[in-house]
Design an enzyme around this catalytic site. Structure first.
Site, PDB file in Angstrom:
ATOM      1  N   ASP A 152      78.213  65.389 143.682  1.00 45.08           N
ATOM      2  CA  ASP A 152      77.736  65.456 144.265  1.00 45.08           C
ATOM      3  C   ASP A 152      77.431  66.427 145.108  1.00 45.08           C
ATOM      4  OD1 ASP A 152      74.525  63.955 144.827  1.00 45.08           O
ATOM      5  OD2 ASP A 152      75.538  62.197 145.342  1.00 45.08           O
ATOM      6  N   ASP A 165      66.374  63.453 144.054  1.00 50.57           N
ATOM      7  CA  ASP A 165      66.511  62.248 143.597  1.00 50.57           C
ATOM      8  C   ASP A 165      65.497  61.856 142.506  1.00 50.57           C
ATOM      9  OD1 ASP A 165      68.921  62.429 144.444  1.00 50.57           O
ATOM     10  OD2 ASP A 165      69.082  60.519 145.514  1.00 50.57           O
TER      11      ASP A 165
HETATM   12  C1  GLA Z   1      72.614  61.557 145.489  1.00 49.03           C
HETATM   13  C2  GLA Z   1      72.629  61.855 144.733  1.00 49.03           C
HETATM   14  C3  GLA Z   1      71.900  60.354 143.813  1.00 49.03           C
HETATM   15  C4  GLA Z   1      73.102  59.227 144.021  1.00 49.03           C
HETATM   16  C5  GLA Z   1      73.029  59.174 145.524  1.00 49.03           C
HETATM   17  C6  GLA Z   1      74.394  58.217 145.602  1.00 49.03           C
HETATM   18  O1  GLA Z   1      71.143  61.066 146.222  1.00 49.03           O
HETATM   19  O2  GLA Z   1      71.377  63.145 143.833  1.00 49.03           O
HETATM   20  O3  GLA Z   1      71.944  60.969 142.398  1.00 49.03           O
HETATM   21  O4  GLA Z   1      73.945  59.725 143.174  1.00 49.03           O
HETATM   22  O5  GLA Z   1      73.910  60.195 145.819  1.00 49.03           O
HETATM   23  O6  GLA Z   1      74.846  58.342 147.291  1.00 49.03           O
END
Ligand code: GLA
Length: 392
Positions: free
Chosen positions: A160, A215
């Site tokens: 990430d 996301d």
């Molecule tokens: C970010 C990523 C997600 C997930 C969250 C976890 O938002 O884009 O896919 O992994 O972190 O905290």
């Protein structure tokens, strides 16, 4: 293994793209070939359904369910633990370590269990000082963390972009790339920088997949917004390196089964990594049916890895097409409207060569038909019809 030349050749083989309203783009950069993800990776990830509410029993039961539900037979193989597996501080050796309450047996034990089911094991970290849930992460600890992952038996790592200290993206992800390259274990490298700096232009030389957007949420609006952000990116994907429009929401309850069928069909034609994001331990027959539709999965897993693209767009009615290695073309007729639609395209529009007739397979109804030219169907509101078409 496909080197740079093979990849360029594959792109040349795609041929002219008919009637596309996508912006034509040029592929830049070379590609890292670690021998992995020759087709889009398939598996499950804990985040979309569980968030931080995970523990080792859930992960083990998920591995069991992946086998028992038929998902393993359909091709799903990676069981990936997202954020919140780690303790809130490194151990006395400076290593990331398991949250003692959620994963009391340690990550190696969980990996061993997943492997005992004939599946592969994945884990999560961030190229920042902390994860997105403010837990210890890998920035400036790449070497030691990659070593831990390898020792535990990790086969896939999602990295990430939270708490990145404003340091350059490529520099940080290159450090993880080098660390993964140095360990004696093949590990799929999933780059999750949310599409902020056109990762399709540089991430292929570092990793096997790269998120193209922020996301996903379990809603029609989120799914279609992400779909729209994929337009123009197809030229960057290929065996070993994939555009990642984020994980699946199929079965999580926020969309209808018609919408989930559309979500799944579109992700398949986009050559998206297929990481199920639902609770595999409790699936309706419809959810299993969608996730394990082998004819639709074949489109996603075609060895040529030529990502599908949008061929036409008449407001709410879109046609998406993908060239398959056997000379057929996969077609999705997608109706975003609030009313049903009768949708039509033809052989030329989807990139098929001239032929006196075409064999048409309906991939959701599992029925054959033939046509001299037109590919058409009734398509429900927010739904798809999906076909594979061969010149005969
Ligand atoms: C970010 C990523 C997600 C997930 C969250 C976890 O938002 O884009 O896919 O992994 O972190 O905290």
């Amino acid at each position: 293994m496909m080197g740079e030349t093979g990849y360029a050749q594959k792109l040349a083989d795609v041929g002219p793209v008919p009637q596309t309203n996508e912006k034509m783009v040029k592929v830049t950069g070379s590609r890292w070939d670690n021998g992995l993800a020759k087709t889009p990776p398939m598996g499950w990830n804990s985040w979309n359904h569980f968030g931080c509410d995970i523990n080792e029993d859930i992960i083990k039961q998920t591995a069991d369910a992946m086998v028992e539900s038929g998902m393993k037979d359909a091709g799903y193989e990676y069981v990936v633990i997202d954020d919140c597996w780690m303790d809130d501080h490194r151990d006395s050796n400076g290593r990331l370590t398991n949250d003692p309450d959620r994963f009391p047996s340690g990550m190696k034990a969980v990996a061993d269990y997943v492997h005992s089911k004939g599946l592969k094991f994945g884990i999560y970290t961030s190229e920042g000082t902390e994860t997105c849930q403010d837990l210890p992460a890998s920035l400036d600890h790449e070497k030691v963390d990659a070593q831990s992952f390898a020792e535990w038996g990790v086969d896939y790592v999602k990295v990430d972009n939270c708490h990145n200290q404003g340091r350059p993206l490529e520099e940080r992800y290159t450090a993880m790339h080098n660390a993964l390259k140095a360990v004696d274990r093949p590990i799929v490298f999933s780059i999750c920088e949310w599409g902020v700096k056109n990762p399709w232009e540089w991430a292929g030389k570092l990793g096997n997949l790269w998120r193209t957007t922020g996301d996903i949420r379990d809603s029609w609006q989120s799914m279609t917004r992400i779909l729209d952000q994929q337009v123009g990116l197809y030229k960057y994907a290929g065996p070993g390196g994939w555009n990642d429009p984020d994980m699946l929401e199929v079965g999580n309850g926020g969309m209808t089964n018609t919408e989930y069928r559309a979500h799944f069909s579109l992700w398949c034609i986009l050559d998206a990594p297929l990481m199920a994001g639902n609770d595999l331990r409790h699936m309706s027959p419809e959810t299993v049916d969608i996730l394990t539709n082998k004819e639709v999965l074949e489109v996603n897993q075609d060895p040529a890895g030529i990502q599908g693209h949008k061929v036409s767009d008449a407001g709410d009615q879109e046609v998406w097409a993908k060239k398959m290695s056997d000379g057929s073309v996969a077609v999705v007729l997608f109706n975003r409207g609030d009313d049903y639609a009768f949708m039509t395209t033809n052989a030329k529009a989807v990139g098929l060569p001239d032929a006196s007739s075409y064999k048409i397979r309906n991939l959701w109804k599992h029925q054959d038909s033939s046509s001299e030219d037109l590919i058409r169907s009734y398509v429900p509101s927010h739904g798809v019809a999906m076909f594979r078409v061969w010149p005969s």
